[in-house]
Design a protein around this motif. Sequence first.
Motif, PDB file in Angstrom:
ATOM      1  N   ASN A  39       0.842  -1.202   0.000  1.00 31.77           N
ATOM      2  CA  ASN A  39       0.000   0.000   0.000  1.00 31.77           C
ATOM      3  C   ASN A  39       0.878   1.255   0.000  1.00 31.77           C
ATOM      4  OD1 ASN A  39      -2.324   1.606   0.159  1.00 31.77           O
ATOM      5  ND2 ASN A  39      -2.329   1.552   2.391  1.00 31.77           N
ATOM      6  N   TYR A  40       1.943   1.222   0.801  1.00 28.54           N
ATOM      7  CA  TYR A  40       2.871   2.363   0.858  1.00 28.54           C
ATOM      8  C   TYR A  40       3.519   2.607  -0.503  1.00 28.54           C
ATOM      9  CZ  TYR A  40       6.933   5.164   2.195  1.00 28.54           C
ATOM     10  OH  TYR A  40       7.892   6.155   2.275  1.00 28.54           O
ATOM     11  N   ALA A  41       3.876   1.522  -1.194  1.00 32.75           N
ATOM     12  CA  ALA A  41       4.499   1.653  -2.518  1.00 32.75           C
ATOM     13  C   ALA A  41       3.540   2.327  -3.499  1.00 32.75           C
ATOM     14  CB  ALA A  41       4.915   0.277  -3.046  1.00 32.75           C
ATOM     15  N   ARG A  42       2.255   1.966  -3.436  1.00 30.66           N
ATOM     16  CA  ARG A  42       1.269   2.601  -4.322  1.00 30.66           C
ATOM     17  C   ARG A  42       1.121   4.091  -4.007  1.00 30.66           C
ATOM     18  NH1 ARG A  42      -1.364  -2.456  -3.620  1.00 30.66           N
ATOM     19  NH2 ARG A  42      -2.507  -1.683  -1.813  1.00 30.66           N
ATOM     20  N   LEU A  43       1.046   4.409  -2.715  1.00 30.27           N
ATOM     21  CA  LEU A  43       0.908   5.821  -2.311  1.00 30.27           C
ATOM     22  C   LEU A  43       2.140   6.631  -2.709  1.00 30.27           C
ATOM     23  CD1 LEU A  43      -0.576   5.217   1.264  1.00 30.27           C
ATOM     24  CD2 LEU A  43      -1.809   6.143  -0.697  1.00 30.27           C
ATOM     25  N   LEU A  44       3.328   6.030  -2.517  1.00 28.04           N
ATOM     26  CA  LEU A  44       4.574   6.734  -2.850  1.00 28.04           C
ATOM     27  C   LEU A  44       4.707   6.933  -4.360  1.00 28.04           C
ATOM     28  CD1 LEU A  44       6.788   7.853  -1.009  1.00 28.04           C
ATOM     29  CD2 LEU A  44       8.149   5.817  -1.500  1.00 28.04           C
ATOM     30  N   THR A  45       4.234   5.958  -5.133  1.00 21.07           N
ATOM     31  CA  THR A  45       4.242   6.083  -6.595  1.00 21.07           C
ATOM     32  C   THR A  45       3.409   7.282  -7.032  1.00 21.07           C
ATOM     33  OG1 THR A  45       4.540   3.695  -6.926  1.00 21.07           O
ATOM     34  CG2 THR A  45       3.645   4.948  -8.767  1.00 21.07           C
ATOM     35  N   THR A  46       2.206   7.394  -6.455  1.00 25.07           N
ATOM     36  CA  THR A  46       1.331   8.522  -6.792  1.00 25.07           C
ATOM     37  C   THR A  46       1.951   9.855  -6.371  1.00 25.07           C
ATOM     38  OG1 THR A  46      -0.599   7.092  -6.473  1.00 25.07           O
ATOM     39  CG2 THR A  46      -0.987   9.462  -6.484  1.00 25.07           C
ATOM     40  N   THR A  80      25.883  18.123  -1.659  1.00 25.62           N
ATOM     41  CA  THR A  80      26.045  19.488  -1.157  1.00 25.62           C
ATOM     42  C   THR A  80      24.904  19.807  -0.195  1.00 25.62           C
ATOM     43  OG1 THR A  80      24.732  20.468  -2.925  1.00 25.62           O
ATOM     44  CG2 THR A  80      27.085  20.149  -3.358  1.00 25.62           C
ATOM     45  N   GLU A  81      25.030  20.910   0.535  1.00 26.93           N
ATOM     46  CA  GLU A  81      23.987  21.293   1.483  1.00 26.93           C
ATOM     47  C   GLU A  81      22.661  21.573   0.781  1.00 26.93           C
ATOM     48  OE1 GLU A  81      24.083  21.225   4.796  1.00 26.93           O
ATOM     49  OE2 GLU A  81      26.066  20.324   4.531  1.00 26.93           O
ATOM     50  N   ILE A  82      22.731  22.160  -0.421  1.00 27.67           N
ATOM     51  CA  ILE A  82      21.502  22.443  -1.180  1.00 27.67           C
ATOM     52  C   ILE A  82      20.837  21.141  -1.611  1.00 27.67           C
ATOM     53  CG2 ILE A  82      20.599  23.448  -3.321  1.00 27.67           C
ATOM     54  CD1 ILE A  82      22.668  25.651  -3.076  1.00 27.67           C
ATOM     55  N   GLU A  83      21.642  20.186  -2.070  1.00 25.21           N
ATOM     56  CA  GLU A  83      21.086  18.898  -2.499  1.00 25.21           C
ATOM     57  C   GLU A  83      20.448  18.161  -1.326  1.00 25.21           C
ATOM     58  OE1 GLU A  83      24.101  17.852  -6.227  1.00 25.21           O
ATOM     59  OE2 GLU A  83      24.658  17.286  -4.174  1.00 25.21           O
ATOM     60  N   LYS A  84      21.094  18.215  -0.161  1.00 29.70           N
ATOM     61  CA  LYS A  84      20.519  17.581   1.032  1.00 29.70           C
ATOM     62  C   LYS A  84      19.185  18.229   1.395  1.00 29.70           C
ATOM     63  CE  LYS A  84      24.922  16.245   3.174  1.00 29.70           C
ATOM     64  NZ  LYS A  84      25.839  16.457   4.337  1.00 29.70           N
ATOM     65  N   LEU A  85      19.137  19.553   1.306  1.00 28.96           N
ATOM     66  CA  LEU A  85      17.917  20.291   1.648  1.00 28.96           C
ATOM     67  C   LEU A  85      16.771  19.916   0.711  1.00 28.96           C
ATOM     68  CD1 LEU A  85      16.546  22.465   3.377  1.00 28.96           C
ATOM     69  CD2 LEU A  85      17.374  24.168   1.745  1.00 28.96           C
ATOM     70  N   LEU A  86      17.071  19.790  -0.588  1.00 23.33           N
ATOM     71  CA  LEU A  86      16.042  19.434  -1.560  1.00 23.33           C
ATOM     72  C   LEU A  86      15.490  18.027  -1.320  1.00 23.33           C
ATOM     73  CD1 LEU A  86      17.654  20.899  -4.818  1.00 23.33           C
ATOM     74  CD2 LEU A  86      15.616  21.752  -3.630  1.00 23.33           C
ATOM     75  N   LEU A  87      16.400  17.088  -1.028  1.00 18.16           N
ATOM     76  CA  LEU A  87      15.956  15.720  -0.744  1.00 18.16           C
ATOM     77  C   LEU A  87      15.150  15.664   0.552  1.00 18.16           C
ATOM     78  CD1 LEU A  87      19.071  13.565  -1.737  1.00 18.16           C
ATOM     79  CD2 LEU A  87      16.857  13.642  -2.878  1.00 18.16           C
ATOM     80  N   ASN A  88      15.620  16.416   1.557  1.00 25.67           N
ATOM     81  CA  ASN A  88      14.887  16.474   2.829  1.00 25.67           C
ATOM     82  C   ASN A  88      13.465  16.964   2.616  1.00 25.67           C
ATOM     83  OD1 ASN A  88      16.119  15.516   5.160  1.00 25.67           O
ATOM     84  ND2 ASN A  88      17.474  17.266   5.318  1.00 25.67           N
ATOM     85  N   GLN A  89      13.311  17.984   1.807  1.00 22.10           N
ATOM     86  CA  GLN A  89      11.993  18.583   1.585  1.00 22.10           C
ATOM     87  C   GLN A  89      11.027  17.602   0.925  1.00 22.10           C
ATOM     88  OE1 GLN A  89      12.822  22.163  -0.633  1.00 22.10           O
ATOM     89  NE2 GLN A  89      13.121  23.409   1.218  1.00 22.10           N
ATOM     90  N   ILE A  90      11.494  16.884  -0.096  1.00 24.58           N
ATOM     91  CA  ILE A  90      10.582  15.985  -0.796  1.00 24.58           C
ATOM     92  C   ILE A  90      10.196  14.779   0.058  1.00 24.58           C
ATOM     93  CG2 ILE A  90      12.350  14.587  -1.997  1.00 24.58           C
ATOM     94  CD1 ILE A  90      10.413  14.708  -4.457  1.00 24.58           C
ATOM     95  N   PHE A  91      11.155  14.297   0.887  1.00 20.50           N
ATOM     96  CA  PHE A  91      10.813  13.149   1.730  1.00 20.50           C
ATOM     97  C   PHE A  91       9.989  13.560   2.954  1.00 20.50           C
ATOM     98  CE2 PHE A  91      14.157  11.012  -0.690  1.00 20.50           C
ATOM     99  CZ  PHE A  91      13.519   9.814  -0.953  1.00 20.50           C
ATOM    100  N   GLU A  92      10.116  14.794   3.393  1.00 20.24           N
ATOM    101  CA  GLU A  92       9.237  15.290   4.458  1.00 20.24           C
ATOM    102  C   GLU A  92       7.800  15.409   3.955  1.00 20.24           C
ATOM    103  OE1 GLU A  92      10.970  18.890   5.891  1.00 20.24           O
ATOM    104  OE2 GLU A  92      12.103  17.879   7.483  1.00 20.24           O
ATOM    105  N   LYS A  93       7.648  15.817   2.695  1.00 22.08           N
ATOM    106  CA  LYS A  93       6.306  15.888   2.111  1.00 22.08           C
ATOM    107  C   LYS A  93       5.689  14.491   1.962  1.00 22.08           C
ATOM    108  CE  LYS A  93       7.058  20.115  -0.605  1.00 22.08           C
ATOM    109  NZ  LYS A  93       7.171  20.660  -1.989  1.00 22.08           N
ATOM    110  N   GLY A  94       6.552  13.498   1.737  1.00 22.49           N
ATOM    111  CA  GLY A  94       6.058  12.132   1.538  1.00 22.49           C
ATOM    112  C   GLY A  94       5.757  11.380   2.821  1.00 22.49           C
ATOM    113  N   ILE A  95       5.935  12.046   3.975  1.00 20.82           N
ATOM    114  CA  ILE A  95       5.679  11.388   5.268  1.00 20.82           C
ATOM    115  C   ILE A  95       4.227  10.957   5.387  1.00 20.82           C
ATOM    116  CG2 ILE A  95       5.373  11.966   7.730  1.00 20.82           C
ATOM    117  CD1 ILE A  95       8.119  13.226   7.696  1.00 20.82           C
ATOM    118  N   GLU A  96       3.312  11.730   4.814  1.00 20.02           N
ATOM    119  CA  GLU A  96       1.879  11.415   4.897  1.00 20.02           C
ATOM    120  C   GLU A  96       1.578  10.037   4.289  1.00 20.02           C
ATOM    121  OE1 GLU A  96      -1.843  11.660   6.120  1.00 20.02           O
ATOM    122  OE2 GLU A  96      -0.280  13.116   6.588  1.00 20.02           O
TER     123      GLU A  96
END
Length: 331
Positions: free
Chosen positions: A61-68, A146-162
């Motif tokens: 179920n998580y894989a389906r939600l993450l795909t969307t 880089t710090e910018i790359e880490k920040l960008l990845l952090n942001q997208i995975f924080e959004k995917g917490i739901e």
Amino acid sequence: MDEVLSQNEIDALLSAITSGEMDAEELKKEEKEKKVRVYDFKRALRFSKDQIRSISRIHENYARLLTTFFSSQLRTYVDINVTSVDQIPFEEFIRSIPKITVLNIYSVAPLDGRLVMEINPNIAYALLDRILGGKGNTISKSSSLTEIEKLLLNQIFEKGIECLREAWESVADIDPILEEFEENPQFIQMVSPNETVVVVSLTTVIGETSGMINICIPHVILEPIISKLSAHYWMQATEKDQNPETYEKISKHLKNTQVEVKSILGETNVSIQEFLQLSKDDVISLNQPIDQPLKFLVNDKLKFYVQPGKFKNKLSVQILEEYKGVNENDE
């Protein structure tokens, strides 16, 4: 479970007995003797197959939600599927992942412990490339992010917490929080090296790039909800008392649902020839007797019998009785 022999092994065994290379009587004696099975205490299996299947269902179920989620965020083709669910020592998990990778560490209150999501560098770099406007190609780089790359990845995975919260709500109401971001697995010391963990492997495709996302769940997280991972719990879940607030919310929405209603004054059939010959002042006779009630349809299904009339100078119908039969569409 007893070992299953292949057809070639069975043929070779029969051939050896027939030729006298093996003695059938000796084989019988060996069967009667007690056999010792080697058990590695470092790889203690703490989850049953039934519980592993339940964990697999949660993450499918998580894989389906993450795909969307990724598809909407990246605007490109994304496909994520559960490949395997295994229980192994934590030390073995750490050894199995690259020396330089992307590691997200989540707390999952109110459950104890933390889980780790390891994103293969191919997938991480494809994510970054797509976020920054590229085609989603992976990048070959040996240096750290880089710090910018880490920040960008952090942001997208924080959004995917739901997505993680929603996938787990069938067994526990968790509040995941992305606490740490690491690149070197050697810096992670969540549990002892011999502690059993469940590793869920997700095959991930982003555009033309493919790789793995591995989720490591320590036993300490699953221990309080272990009873909910049985098939019996899943079968009984539908029989639990429904939430009154949810019931009230559904009822409220249903009451505001729009439906189409209409009353049929009458019907008839004419041939194409008759239709082509119709002209002004012609009268078409309907099959509705004037002394019989009209049919009242809701979403094209007969529900009531009515009679026509006027109400506040508007054409109206008065309900006489409810239709008790069965509609053809309902059969």
